[in-house]
Design a protein around this motif. Structure first.
Motif, PDB file in Angstrom:
ATOM      1  N   LEU A  37       0.829  -1.205   0.000  1.00 58.81           N
ATOM      2  CA  LEU A  37       0.000   0.000   0.000  1.00 58.81           C
ATOM      3  C   LEU A  37       0.865   1.257   0.000  1.00 58.81           C
ATOM      4  CD1 LEU A  37      -2.956   1.046   0.188  1.00 58.81           C
ATOM      5  CD2 LEU A  37      -2.570   1.236   2.657  1.00 58.81           C
ATOM      6  N   TRP A  38       2.009   1.217   0.671  1.00 56.42           N
ATOM      7  CA  TRP A  38       2.912   2.369   0.746  1.00 56.42           C
ATOM      8  C   TRP A  38       3.258   2.876  -0.655  1.00 56.42           C
ATOM      9  CZ3 TRP A  38       8.197   1.914  -0.864  1.00 56.42           C
ATOM     10  CH2 TRP A  38       8.952   3.068  -0.687  1.00 56.42           C
ATOM     11  N   LEU A  39       3.579   1.998  -1.565  1.00 55.50           N
ATOM     12  CA  LEU A  39       3.917   2.406  -2.934  1.00 55.50           C
ATOM     13  C   LEU A  39       2.661   2.727  -3.733  1.00 55.50           C
ATOM     14  CD1 LEU A  39       5.928   2.740  -5.276  1.00 55.50           C
ATOM     15  CD2 LEU A  39       5.625   0.304  -5.756  1.00 55.50           C
ATOM     16  N   ALA A  40       1.647   1.875  -3.645  1.00 58.34           N
ATOM     17  CA  ALA A  40       0.474   2.028  -4.501  1.00 58.34           C
ATOM     18  C   ALA A  40      -0.313   3.295  -4.181  1.00 58.34           C
ATOM     19  CB  ALA A  40      -0.431   0.806  -4.354  1.00 58.34           C
ATOM     20  N   SER A  41      -0.331   3.727  -2.915  1.00 57.64           N
ATOM     21  CA  SER A  41      -1.132   4.904  -2.570  1.00 57.64           C
ATOM     22  C   SER A  41      -0.627   6.148  -3.284  1.00 57.64           C
ATOM     23  CB  SER A  41      -1.129   5.124  -1.050  1.00 57.64           C
ATOM     24  OG  SER A  41       0.186   5.353  -0.567  1.00 57.64           O
ATOM     25  N   GLY A  42       0.701   6.325  -3.346  1.00 59.63           N
ATOM     26  CA  GLY A  42       1.245   7.479  -4.060  1.00 59.63           C
ATOM     27  C   GLY A  42       0.949   7.430  -5.545  1.00 59.63           C
ATOM     28  N   VAL A  43       1.104   6.261  -6.143  1.00 54.23           N
ATOM     29  CA  VAL A  43       0.803   6.109  -7.571  1.00 54.23           C
ATOM     30  C   VAL A  43      -0.681   6.352  -7.822  1.00 54.23           C
ATOM     31  CG1 VAL A  43       0.874   4.531  -9.530  1.00 54.23           C
ATOM     32  CG2 VAL A  43       2.694   4.467  -7.808  1.00 54.23           C
ATOM     33  N   TRP A  44      -1.515   5.889  -6.919  1.00 60.21           N
ATOM     34  CA  TRP A  44      -2.969   6.056  -7.008  1.00 60.21           C
ATOM     35  C   TRP A  44      -3.335   7.536  -7.056  1.00 60.21           C
ATOM     36  CZ3 TRP A  44      -6.471   3.072  -3.002  1.00 60.21           C
ATOM     37  CH2 TRP A  44      -7.796   3.039  -3.452  1.00 60.21           C
ATOM     38  N   VAL A  45      -2.787   8.311  -6.122  1.00 53.88           N
ATOM     39  CA  VAL A  45      -3.066   9.748  -6.069  1.00 53.88           C
ATOM     40  C   VAL A  45      -2.515  10.443  -7.305  1.00 53.88           C
ATOM     41  CG1 VAL A  45      -2.574  11.880  -4.819  1.00 53.88           C
ATOM     42  CG2 VAL A  45      -3.189   9.809  -3.561  1.00 53.88           C
ATOM     43  N   ARG A  46      -1.322  10.032  -7.726  1.00 54.81           N
ATOM     44  CA  ARG A  46      -0.725  10.638  -8.923  1.00 54.81           C
ATOM     45  C   ARG A  46      -1.586  10.397 -10.155  1.00 54.81           C
ATOM     46  NH1 ARG A  46       0.846  12.627 -12.852  1.00 54.81           N
ATOM     47  NH2 ARG A  46       2.968  13.175 -13.515  1.00 54.81           N
ATOM     48  N   ASP A  47      -2.130   9.220 -10.303  1.00 53.30           N
ATOM     49  CA  ASP A  47      -2.976   8.915 -11.455  1.00 53.30           C
ATOM     50  C   ASP A  47      -4.290   9.683 -11.417  1.00 53.30           C
ATOM     51  OD1 ASP A  47      -1.087   7.233 -12.506  1.00 53.30           O
ATOM     52  OD2 ASP A  47      -2.044   5.378 -11.829  1.00 53.30           O
ATOM     53  N   LEU A  48      -4.840   9.884 -10.215  1.00 53.28           N
ATOM     54  CA  LEU A  48      -6.126  10.570 -10.105  1.00 53.28           C
ATOM     55  C   LEU A  48      -6.004  12.080 -10.286  1.00 53.28           C
ATOM     56  CD1 LEU A  48      -7.852   8.729  -7.102  1.00 53.28           C
ATOM     57  CD2 LEU A  48      -8.459   8.572  -9.512  1.00 53.28           C
ATOM     58  N   THR A  49      -4.857  12.654  -9.874  1.00 54.72           N
ATOM     59  CA  THR A  49      -4.737  14.119  -9.863  1.00 54.72           C
ATOM     60  C   THR A  49      -3.656  14.655 -10.787  1.00 54.72           C
ATOM     61  OG1 THR A  49      -3.134  14.126  -8.038  1.00 54.72           O
ATOM     62  CG2 THR A  49      -5.474  14.108  -7.454  1.00 54.72           C
ATOM     63  N   CYS A  58       0.923  11.319   0.709  1.00 46.55           N
ATOM     64  CA  CYS A  58       0.533  10.002   1.226  1.00 46.55           C
ATOM     65  C   CYS A  58       1.510   9.549   2.301  1.00 46.55           C
ATOM     66  CB  CYS A  58       0.490   8.982   0.080  1.00 46.55           C
ATOM     67  SG  CYS A  58      -0.840   9.247  -1.102  1.00 46.55           S
ATOM     68  N   MET A  59       2.801   9.691   2.035  1.00 46.16           N
ATOM     69  CA  MET A  59       3.802   9.299   3.027  1.00 46.16           C
ATOM     70  C   MET A  59       3.723  10.184   4.263  1.00 46.16           C
ATOM     71  SD  MET A  59       5.484   6.617   2.485  1.00 46.16           S
ATOM     72  CE  MET A  59       6.816   6.895   3.642  1.00 46.16           C
ATOM     73  N   LEU A  60       3.480  11.494   4.037  1.00 49.25           N
ATOM     74  CA  LEU A  60       3.364  12.412   5.171  1.00 49.25           C
ATOM     75  C   LEU A  60       2.185  12.029   6.052  1.00 49.25           C
ATOM     76  CD1 LEU A  60       4.263  14.960   6.665  1.00 49.25           C
ATOM     77  CD2 LEU A  60       2.789  16.283   5.124  1.00 49.25           C
ATOM     78  N   ALA A  61       1.062  11.660   5.433  1.00 51.71           N
ATOM     79  CA  ALA A  61      -0.123  11.286   6.204  1.00 51.71           C
ATOM     80  C   ALA A  61       0.151  10.066   7.068  1.00 51.71           C
ATOM     81  CB  ALA A  61      -1.293  11.020   5.259  1.00 51.71           C
ATOM     82  N   MET A  62       0.935   9.124   6.552  1.00 53.54           N
ATOM     83  CA  MET A  62       1.217   7.906   7.312  1.00 53.54           C
ATOM     84  C   MET A  62       2.263   8.142   8.400  1.00 53.54           C
ATOM     85  SD  MET A  62       1.186   5.028   4.268  1.00 53.54           S
ATOM     86  CE  MET A  62       1.262   3.636   5.400  1.00 53.54           C
ATOM     87  N   TRP A  63       3.194   9.088   8.178  1.00 53.91           N
ATOM     88  CA  TRP A  63       4.293   9.304   9.122  1.00 53.91           C
ATOM     89  C   TRP A  63       3.979  10.362  10.173  1.00 53.91           C
ATOM     90  CZ3 TRP A  63       8.741   7.009  10.448  1.00 53.91           C
ATOM     91  CH2 TRP A  63       9.231   5.998   9.603  1.00 53.91           C
ATOM     92  N   LEU A 159      10.092  -7.213  -1.685  1.00 52.50           N
ATOM     93  CA  LEU A 159       9.150  -7.981  -2.487  1.00 52.50           C
ATOM     94  C   LEU A 159       7.794  -7.298  -2.655  1.00 52.50           C
ATOM     95  CD1 LEU A 159       9.804 -11.522  -0.935  1.00 52.50           C
ATOM     96  CD2 LEU A 159      10.758 -10.594  -3.050  1.00 52.50           C
ATOM     97  N   ALA A 160       7.255  -6.753  -1.561  1.00 47.83           N
ATOM     98  CA  ALA A 160       5.878  -6.272  -1.576  1.00 47.83           C
ATOM     99  C   ALA A 160       5.641  -5.094  -2.521  1.00 47.83           C
ATOM    100  CB  ALA A 160       5.446  -5.914  -0.155  1.00 47.83           C
ATOM    101  N   PRO A 161       6.536  -4.073  -2.579  1.00 50.72           N
ATOM    102  CA  PRO A 161       6.260  -2.973  -3.512  1.00 50.72           C
ATOM    103  C   PRO A 161       6.100  -3.433  -4.958  1.00 50.72           C
ATOM    104  CG  PRO A 161       7.949  -2.322  -1.959  1.00 50.72           C
ATOM    105  CD  PRO A 161       7.720  -3.789  -1.755  1.00 50.72           C
ATOM    106  N   LEU A 162       6.893  -4.419  -5.382  1.00 55.47           N
ATOM    107  CA  LEU A 162       6.751  -4.946  -6.733  1.00 55.47           C
ATOM    108  C   LEU A 162       5.406  -5.630  -6.909  1.00 55.47           C
ATOM    109  CD1 LEU A 162      10.325  -6.434  -7.290  1.00 55.47           C
ATOM    110  CD2 LEU A 162       9.405  -4.287  -8.166  1.00 55.47           C
TER     111      LEU A 162
END
Length: 416
Positions: A37-49, A58-63, A159-162
């Protein structure tokens, strides 16, 4: 009297410990979903906006909830920790299911809200888990356990980000959210299998205020002669690690590669972290806490300074060295806090230590991004390496023999 069979040598002894096996399996399962989710959330937002800035949020919200670690960690000391872990996993699994409705820019408020609650719940979860581990796992094996936990986490980051990127490309962001929710449900089922008799926390007739309870962890760290220098060293290390990390793209550019080459360097660094996690338990017993942390800091500092030399082979060696050195102080801090803190204070103390160690990393990233533009890579990295190396010296002040003796003291049997 019949002689007792010898205990299996660590870390193999951990594989004979039911609670340790359950914990490590839960870390691997939930860590896989979190990294995806860490990787996909940023890509998700980038694709939508189409916005890189919003994607970075996204990373700031989690940290960001890490800054409230002392207050959030207090929850882990006010209730039984096993039910708290189960409840946290159930909450996150439920929240992630709501992300299946996110399919337009107007839905991003929900995504960012879930990510923020995700981060806050993670702080409470980590505090409760670390505190419960200290009571469920033999104290002589805590260094081995924390090292294996580090290896498991780094393995999932490789492994998981891929896997998350592939799942996102095929089915979109909701599929990754469902995957993460499933991993939390699996972790929940694992936590129910813990064999631990956990009493209810003691309640005083006139309990201290929340503010007083929150600051007790910080006071314990500051007053403890063994914990204070380790936590300060950990915070300084993560500050400089942030500075160092902000220069990664400039390093790649100096090598003549595209930004995608950073993935190669991060993979090599992750392999180094995975390796040191497997070796940390024996190394802690042999070197003692202060020297193990100091040697790790020194190795990372030298690697940071040498990255100023533009050579592919050297960049790969330095990345591996950073992966080997950086986790040493992090594993040491957590292990020392678990051993040297009374159980009633352990949740908030672990959370406070995590805040003091990891929060400077955000500052380092911001300052490093500015300095690399103003000063340049070549003069900055050697200076960073030298200053970073100096932070290891106070940990070497105490004789190693005294530290080794202390690491086998009565606190191993009774952290209070």
């Amino acid at each position: 009297m019949t002689p007792q069979p010898p205990l299996p040598p660590p870390p193999r002894a951990l594989l004979h410990d039911h609670n340790a096996r359950v914990y490590l399996t839960a870390v691997i399962v939930s860590g896989f979903g979190t990294s995806a989710l860490w990787l996909a959330s940023g890509v998700w937002v980038r694709d939508l906006t189409g916005s890189n800035g919003l994607a970075a949020l996204c990373m700031l919200a989690m940290w960001a909830p890490t800054l409230a670690g002392p207050a959030l960690g207090t929850l882990a000391d006010r209730t039984r920790r096993k039910p708290l872990l189960i409840g946290a996993n159930l909450l996150l699994a439920t929240l992630l299911l709501t992300l299946t409705t996110v399919d337009a820019p107007g839905d991003l408020w929900l995504l960012f809200t879930v990510l923020f609650v995700y981060g806050a719940t993670g702080v409470v979860h980590d505090a409760a888990e670390s505190a419960l581990v200290a009571t469920a796992v033999d104290h002589t094996l805590l260094g081995d356990f924390n090292g294996l936990r580090m290896s498991a986490t780094e393995g999932m980051k490789l492994l998981a980000p891929l896997a998350g990127a592939g799942l996102y490309a095929a089915y979109g962001g909701p599929a990754v959210a469902l995957l993460d929710a499933a991993t939390f449900l699996a972790a929940l089922a694992l936590y129910t299998r813990l064999r631990i008799d956990e009493p209810h926390p003691k309640h005083h007739p006139e309990p201290p205020t929340w503010r007083t309870q929150t600051t007790e962890g910080a006071r314990h760290l500051w007053r403890h002669s063994r914990l204070r220098p380790l936590v300060l060293a950990g915070g300084a290390t993560m500050l400089f690690a942030g500075l160092n990390g902000a220069m990664i793209y400039a390093v790649v550019d100096s090598l003549g590669h595209s930004p995608a080459y950073t993935g190669v360097l991060y993979a090599v660094q992750g392999a180094g972290s995975l390796t040191v996690g497997l070796l940390s338990g024996p190394a802690l017993r042999r070197l003692g806490e202060r020297r193990f942390a100091a040697y790790g800091i020194a190795l990372t500092a030298v690697a940071a300074g040498l990255r100023a030399i533009p050579a592919d082979w050297l960049a790969l060696v330095c990345s591996a060295a950073s992966g080997l050195g950086l986790p040493c102080v992090l594993i040491t801090v957590l292990t020392a806090v678990q051993r040297e803190t009374p159980d009633a204070l352990l949740g908030r103390t672990v959370a406070t230590a995590n805040t003091l160690v990891f929060a400077p990393n955000v500052l380092g990233l911001a300052v490093g991004a500015t300095l690399v533009e103003l000063v340049g890579l070549r003069p900055l990295l050697p200076i960073l390496g030298a200053v970073w190396l100096a932070t290891a010296l106070p940990l070497l002040h105490r004789p190693a023999s005294a530290d080794r003796t202390a690491s086998r003291s009565a606190s191993d049997a009774n952290p209070a």
